[in-house]
Motif scaffolding. Structure first.
Motif, PDB file in Angstrom:
ATOM      1  N   GLY A 172      34.660  34.659  47.397  1.00 38.50           N
ATOM      2  CA  GLY A 172      34.428  35.867  48.171  1.00 38.50           C
ATOM      3  C   GLY A 172      35.609  36.817  48.213  1.00 38.50           C
ATOM      4  N   LEU A 173      36.814  36.299  48.460  1.00 38.65           N
ATOM      5  CA  LEU A 173      37.979  37.181  48.599  1.00 38.65           C
ATOM      6  C   LEU A 173      38.247  38.019  47.349  1.00 38.65           C
ATOM      7  N   PRO A 174      38.154  37.455  46.126  1.00 36.14           N
ATOM      8  CA  PRO A 174      38.387  38.299  44.937  1.00 36.14           C
ATOM      9  C   PRO A 174      37.433  39.484  44.839  1.00 36.14           C
ATOM     10  N   ARG A 175      36.230  39.373  45.410  1.00 35.49           N
ATOM     11  CA  ARG A 175      35.278  40.499  45.377  1.00 35.49           C
ATOM     12  C   ARG A 175      35.765  41.670  46.214  1.00 35.49           C
ATOM     13  N   PHE A 176      36.667  41.365  47.175  1.00 34.64           N
ATOM     14  CA  PHE A 176      37.237  42.425  48.012  1.00 34.64           C
ATOM     15  C   PHE A 176      38.642  42.806  47.542  1.00 34.64           C
ATOM     16  N   GLY A 177      38.964  42.426  46.332  1.00 34.79           N
ATOM     17  CA  GLY A 177      40.252  42.799  45.755  1.00 34.79           C
ATOM     18  C   GLY A 177      41.400  41.890  46.134  1.00 34.79           C
ATOM     19  N   VAL A 178      41.117  40.808  46.863  1.00 39.03           N
ATOM     20  CA  VAL A 178      42.168  39.863  47.262  1.00 39.03           C
ATOM     21  C   VAL A 178      42.246  38.756  46.209  1.00 39.03           C
TER      22      VAL A 178
END
Length: 214
Positions: free
Chosen positions: A73-79
């Motif tokens: 999930g976090l990579p989808r928000f650029g994290v």
């Protein structure tokens, strides 16, 4: 015994990985858990709601699902972070919910008059909690927090499924190399016992020292 001696470097890396995961996630769990416990007993309603929501959501979410949420999930928000860091966040946040409830239970063992006396001296909520209530609650909190961190060490095995080097994950490599799976798991179990028994001993020492201080 050959499984251990022939692959000592692999076992050592896995053992160190599990220790690092436990220590880093444990630190996050303690800090966030105490902060959330403060929210749970705060006189401000929105703070109590934040603390209650944190505990309710994380304590009732399967840890594996939380790992998927963090790692995918976090990579989808650029994290974009290393898998080790993501695993520490997932383990630390999940465990903080249990630490929060242990600390809150410890706070409830402190007589109400202690807080009232502090407030009568002009202390605000933060000063009352940090200077008067929490120091008295520590002794009651140590056993449940110790048990929670021991559970954290065992839960860290899930991180191996998300490309993080840890103790349990060593079995896959050794299985591919044709080593006896029973002997492999035996040495993995010994590694976890070393970690959990060490944690248990540390918390027993802390409990005894605080008991003498009282």
């Amino acid at each position: 015994m050959n499984v251990l001696f022939d692959n000592f470097t692999l076992f050592r890396k896995g053992f160190v990985g599990t220790v690092e995961l436990t220590l880093a996630a444990g630190l996050i769990a303690l800090v966030v858990g105490v902060l959330m416990a403060g929210c749970r007993v705060s006189p401000v309603r929105p703070m109590r709601l934040i603390g209650g929501a944190w505990v309710t959501v994380l304590r009732n979410t399967p840890l594996t699902l939380l790992f998927f949420a963090v790692v995918l999930g976090l990579p989808r928000f650029g994290v974009v972070l290393p898998f080790f860091t993501l695993a520490v966040l997932a383990l630390g946040c999940y465990t903080s919910a249990f630490v929060c409830e242990a600390v809150r239970a410890g706070i409830n063992t402190v007589p109400v008059g202690q807080g009232e006396a502090a407030r009568s001296l002009g202390m605000n909520f933060g000063q009352t909690l940090s200077l008067i209530v929490l120091p008295q609650a520590v002794r009651a909190v140590i056993p449940p927090v110790g048990s929670t961190l021991i559970a954290l060490a065992k839960n860290s095995a899930i991180a191996g499924s998300f490309s993080v080097v840890e103790l349990l994950g060593t079995y896959r490599t050794l299985n591919e190399l044709g080593y006896d799976i029973v002997a492999t798991f035996l040495w993995i179990a010994v590694g976890y016992l070393i970690i959990t028994l060490t944690l248990s001993a540390v918390f027993r020492i802390l409990e005894k020292r605080l008991e003498v201080a009282r």
